[in-house]
Scaffold this active site. Structure first.
Site, short mmCIF file in Angstrom:
data_model
loop_
_atom_site.label_atom_id
_atom_site.label_comp_id
_atom_site.label_asym_id
_atom_site.label_seq_id
_atom_site.Cartn_x
_atom_site.Cartn_y
_atom_site.Cartn_z
N ALA A 3 9.65 1.62 4.83
CA ALA A 3 10.96 1.30 4.24
C ALA A 3 12.09 1.87 5.10
CB ALA A 3 11.05 1.85 2.82
N ILE B 48 5.17 -1.05 0.59
CA ILE B 48 6.27 -0.58 1.45
C ILE B 48 6.66 0.81 0.95
CG2 ILE B 48 8.58 -1.02 2.34
CD1 ILE B 48 8.18 -3.94 1.97
N HIS B 49 6.03 1.83 1.53
CA HIS B 49 6.32 3.20 1.13
C HIS B 49 7.42 3.77 2.03
CE1 HIS B 49 3.69 4.54 4.48
NE2 HIS B 49 3.07 3.42 4.20
N ALA B 50 7.59 5.09 1.99
CA ALA B 50 8.76 5.68 2.63
C ALA B 50 8.89 5.36 4.12
CB ALA B 50 8.74 7.20 2.44
#
Lengths: 89, 386
Positions: free
Chosen positions: A21, A16-18
């Site tokens: 997220a 779950i990266h930027a």
């Protein structure tokens, strides 16, 4: 008022990266429900509406996350949030 | 010949490409904008040798941190969510990491000290080369820079405002070009046969609401469209309000009923669409009589489509261009103490952006009347009705 719980395996290799997220936190914040997310099913969750809390979990590809949704129409909100979390993978 | 196990260096790439190490550095950092044979040779050599620059080492040499701050409302609003995603990936492409910070966190007391010490927030210091503050959607007085960002050794810019006068006090701002957005929305309705056009705008008390009013009136005349005072409504940006206002307007007959509606935000459009579907009789709701909608969207398209909201006639923020413009402004802006920016981001050619200066100095910091503003048009997203 009801509670719905869902678990999902994050298949995106970078976790779950930027982008996910940010989108997930925004969806959780606008769902009208109280939403928590945790990296291990059963563990205490963090506020899913906070992008910093979600990124702070450090969810990696292959991790299983659990979301707990409390509020009116929690079942539908939980399904929608799982869709948000997995659609970009 | 170097052993295969050895990590390749910039010297290896320079030898393979037949150029100096300085040229390799400029090409791979993006500071050399020419895309010629030399650039292609360097990139090819770097690819073949599996060479990537070490951002930390580059930053040390250049006395930068290769780190940018991004201050967002947390929970993020829809604009912040879209902007974060693009900004982080574009910054990464330029070998910059992004430090995400919540706007609320910047105003909280820290280490027991007062929160109003300018530039004293421990997160900053010399830790970033520049910072972007994503303004809250409403803009206006609540979009002022937190004290921690008012006197820094790095440039601070704002992103997301629709009216330059409401931008936080900062070295520059990137926003949405509201005038061109309204022109596009009205033109789209006129192209599809509408002439009597209504506007469901945000709260008129906000600066943003006032900007909508002026921009909408200006957009009508060139395309021979008209409006009426009772067709311009201002209020909350939710579905209930969209439903109520659209239902009121379409209850009128003949020329007193609009045949096109511009809705601000997807929620207002959802409400208006529901009003059209449930309050018009079958005879009335023919394709010819039914008012057409254009949405000035605040969500990603796939969110709307995923919810089954139906055909899209939308304009949405161009997050890629806004994030690109924000990165460019950071590299061009001066720090509040007047020294040049420390960020070494390559300049990127802009197109069609409206560049200007803040019309009025805003309060709460230094005079920012010279602060550059970039207004980016929204992206049209037209799909045929089902």
């Amino acid at each position: 008022m009801s509670t719905a719980t869902r678990t999902v395996v994050i298949t995106d290799p970078v976790g779950i990266h930027a982008r996910p997220a940010a989108e997930f936190a925004q969806a959780a914040g606008s769902s009208g429900c109280s939403v928590t997310i945790s990296k291990q099913p059963g563990a205490a969750g963090v506020n899913a509406a906070s992008i910093l809390s979600v990124m702070g979990l450090g969810v990696k590809g292959g991790d299983t996350v659990e979301i707990v949704v409390t509020g009116d129409d929690a079942e539908n909100a939980a399904d929608s949030l799982i869709h948000t979390l997995t659609k970009g993978e | 010949m170097p052993s295969p196990a050895r990590r390749r260096s910039i010297v290896d790439v320079a030898v393979a490409a037949g150029v100096s190490t300085a040229t390799v550095s400029r090409v791979l950092s993006g500071r050399r904008s020419k895309d010629d044979d030399i650039a292609r040779r360097v990139r090819r050599a770097a690819e073949v040798l599996h060479y990537t620059a070490n951002p930390a080492a580059s930053a040390l040499r250049a006395e930068t941190t290769a780190m940018l701050g991004l201050v967002i409302p947390d929970p993020p609003d829809s604009f912040a969510a879209g902007f974060v995603a693009r900004f982080v990936s574009l910054a990464a492409a330029q070998a910059h990491q992004v430090l995400l910070l919540s706007a609320e966190g910047l105003t909280r007391p820290h280490h027991g000290g007062p929160s109003t010490d300018p530039g004293a927030h421990p997160v900053f210091g010399q830790a970033v080369d520049g910072c972007v503050m994503v303004a809250v959607e409403t803009g206006g007085a609540d979009a002022r820079l937190p004290p921690a960002l008012r006197s820094t050794s790095f440039p601070v810019i704002s992103a997301g405002v629709t009216d330059p006068a409401s931008a936080p006090v900062a070295a520059g701002s990137v926003g949405i070009d509201l005038d061109s957005t309204l022109q596009l929305a009205v033109a789209r309705l006129v192209e599809r046969g509408s002439r009597r056009i209504a506007l469901l705008a945000p709260d008129v008390e906000s600066l943003r609401g006032a900007s909508y009013f002026v921009g909408f009136e200006t957009a009508l005349a060139p395309v021979h469209a008209i409006t009426r005072a009772e067709w311009m409504s201002f209020g909350p940006t939710d579905a209930e309000r969209g439903y109520a206002d659209a239902a009121r307007m379409i209850a009128e007959d003949g020329d007193r009923r609009p045949d096109g509606i511009v809705c601000v935000t997807d929620a207002v459009a959802d409400g208006a669409r529901l009003a059209l579907e449930t309050t018009m009789t079958a005879t009335e709701a023919t394709a010819r009589n039914r008012p057409r909608l254009v949405t000035i969207a605040d969500r990603h398209a796939r969110d709307v489509d995923g919810n089954g909201a139906g055909p899209s006639e939308r304009l949405r923020p161009d997050f890629t261009r806004m994030a690109t413009a924000a990165l460019r402004l950071l590299s061009e802006s001066k720090t509040p103490d007047g020294s040049p920016s420390r960020s070494l981001l390559p300049s990127i050619e802009g197109e069609e952006e409206r560049r200007g200066r803040l019309r009025e100095p805003t309060t709460g910091g230094s005079d920012t009347s010279d602060a550059p503003t970039i207004a980016v048009p929204m992206l049209p997203e037209w799909t045929p009705p089902i």
